[in-house]
Design a protein around this motif. Sequence first.
Motif, mmCIF file in Angstrom:
data_model
loop_
_atom_site.group_PDB
_atom_site.id
_atom_site.type_symbol
_atom_site.label_atom_id
_atom_site.label_comp_id
_atom_site.label_asym_id
_atom_site.label_seq_id
_atom_site.Cartn_x
_atom_site.Cartn_y
_atom_site.Cartn_z
ATOM 1 N N LEU A 104 0.833 -1.210 0.000
ATOM 2 C CA LEU A 104 0.000 0.000 0.000
ATOM 3 C C LEU A 104 0.865 1.256 0.000
ATOM 4 N N LYS A 105 1.893 1.255 0.822
ATOM 5 C CA LYS A 105 2.764 2.428 0.889
ATOM 6 C C LYS A 105 3.438 2.691 -0.450
ATOM 7 N N ALA A 106 3.793 1.624 -1.151
ATOM 8 C CA ALA A 106 4.446 1.789 -2.449
ATOM 9 C C ALA A 106 3.511 2.388 -3.497
ATOM 10 N N LEU A 107 2.200 2.206 -3.321
ATOM 11 C CA LEU A 107 1.237 2.726 -4.283
ATOM 12 C C LEU A 107 0.926 4.205 -4.085
ATOM 13 N N MET A 108 1.231 4.727 -2.899
ATOM 14 C CA MET A 108 0.800 6.085 -2.574
ATOM 15 C C MET A 108 1.862 7.123 -2.953
ATOM 16 N N ARG A 109 1.362 8.317 -3.305
ATOM 17 C CA ARG A 109 2.238 9.377 -3.803
ATOM 18 C C ARG A 109 2.503 10.422 -2.714
ATOM 19 N N ARG A 110 3.561 11.181 -2.923
ATOM 20 C CA ARG A 110 3.872 12.308 -2.049
ATOM 21 C C ARG A 110 3.205 13.571 -2.592
ATOM 22 N N ASN A 133 -0.340 4.708 11.030
ATOM 23 C CA ASN A 133 0.694 5.478 11.725
ATOM 24 C C ASN A 133 2.030 4.745 11.728
ATOM 25 N N ASN A 134 2.007 3.467 12.072
ATOM 26 C CA ASN A 134 3.256 2.705 12.201
ATOM 27 C C ASN A 134 4.005 2.578 10.879
ATOM 28 N N HIS A 135 3.273 2.552 9.771
ATOM 29 C CA HIS A 135 3.906 2.381 8.463
ATOM 30 C C HIS A 135 4.175 3.719 7.763
ATOM 31 N N GLY A 136 3.988 4.805 8.476
ATOM 32 C CA GLY A 136 4.326 6.116 7.928
ATOM 33 C C GLY A 136 3.482 6.524 6.741
ATOM 34 N N LEU A 137 2.214 6.115 6.750
ATOM 35 C CA LEU A 137 1.340 6.414 5.620
ATOM 36 C C LEU A 137 0.588 7.739 5.770
ATOM 37 N N THR A 138 0.711 8.379 6.908
ATOM 38 C CA THR A 138 -0.048 9.605 7.156
ATOM 39 C C THR A 138 0.872 10.740 7.573
#
Length: 488
Positions: A104-110, A133-138
């Motif tokens: 999921l994290k790899a799919l998301m953009r900055r 939170n733990n995976h730094g997605l937010t």
Amino acid sequence: MVSRVIPVDPFDLVIFGGTGDLARRKILPGLFRRFCAGQMPDNAHVIGAARTEISEAAYRDMIRDAILEFGGVEKTDEAQLSAFLQNLSYVAIDARGETGWRDLKALMRRKVVRAFYFSVAPSLFGDLAERLNNHGLTDHNSRIVVEKPFGRDLETAQKLNGDLAAFFEESQIYRIDHYLGKETVQNLMAVRFGNMLFEPLWNSQFVDHIQITVAETVGVGGRGEYYDKSGAMRDMVQNHLMQLLCLIAMEPPARFDPDAVRDEKLKVIRALEPVEPHHIVRGQYGADVDDPDEHPDYRTAVDNPKSKTESFIAMKTHIANWRWAATPFYLRTGKRLCARSSEISIVFKDTPHSIFGEEAGRHRNVLSIRLQPNEGIKLGVTIKEPGPGGMRLIDVPLDMTFADALGPEGADNVDAYERLIMDVIRGNQTLFMRGDEVEAAWAWTDPIIEGWTNSNDVPKPYDSHSAGPDASAQLMRRDGREWREVTP
């Protein structure tokens, strides 16, 4: 007149429960309609996330079928549909484990708005918030959307709010109630606060009483297990009807700002008086006499022959403040009633003195706000009946739906979910409940439910396709009033 569509900023939207019923029926078809309207940017990225192990191509096929089934007229635009589906991704994820989170994290953009829709059971809200939170997605600009139920009592609501608050600020949490996204609900605020005509009359000096009705023709259907643990009070009154009551009764906010509006709504909930037991009527629907096998009685539908859960509730309550002192609010909702109808009725008082005599009859102005079906606002006005024969008075509706003035395009009815999801991306919380609102509503609701439990109260039976138990009509007649007729 053509409504002006303002595109939102680029965004990544993750839908947890992306293969579920709500995602397929409402969320994704709604996003597709916004895409066709030009409000959703071409580079918006929607990511479905669920436990199911399916390929991205299979997910796009699933959503294509959902849009073809539940989409609007736009579903026939194959080019638009294909373009929208290209913006969809899918990841199999474990809400309580570690599977799928790196994908999921790899799919998301900055540098885009990140929004996360929790279209899952409330028991998973805390787990999802923690893993995001733990995976730094937010980050500080991320938003989460949570569906009801927001707990089943004050204690569970407080825990749910605490679980989310451990990882998100209140300004990042969007508690969605689709009733607040309806065009007519928002028009209510415009009519009330944008017109000098109504606000001076919006108080106990001129208003006799207010009715709020949400009637459904369907039974519990496939929701029997959930519904029998909730009932009409938890499922409808504590959230939908409470929010409608707040918008009707609140003081004018200083400005149309999320917290200013929600501050005034909170004051209404805290001013609600406790409801006396004899001011409440509970009911359970019976079987459809024409087709009892297809539409059985409530207890059969929920597979609980001793159920004491209400499928209907009517009540009378008061708001203890200067504006509404002595003005009763009557709330009513139920399943398997004679028509599907959601309506708020502001019933004004009689004229102080009738110059036309008793033979003219009793006539009152009623402002009715229709939420469904056929959304609109009408004002009942008393006029002379045309023709000879003296001053015979009749009531006629002054139609305020604006359909003729705006034309078919300007009056286009955007689905509530479409509007609310776009508000999430904009960062506008005006039409979303705040945590303290939810807790205050439960603090008022809990003693009522506890009273039923302690008194071993049993709901009254009522016929399918009726207006509910006879005791509901008596609740009004004791006060010399009548429920407005439930009509399609």
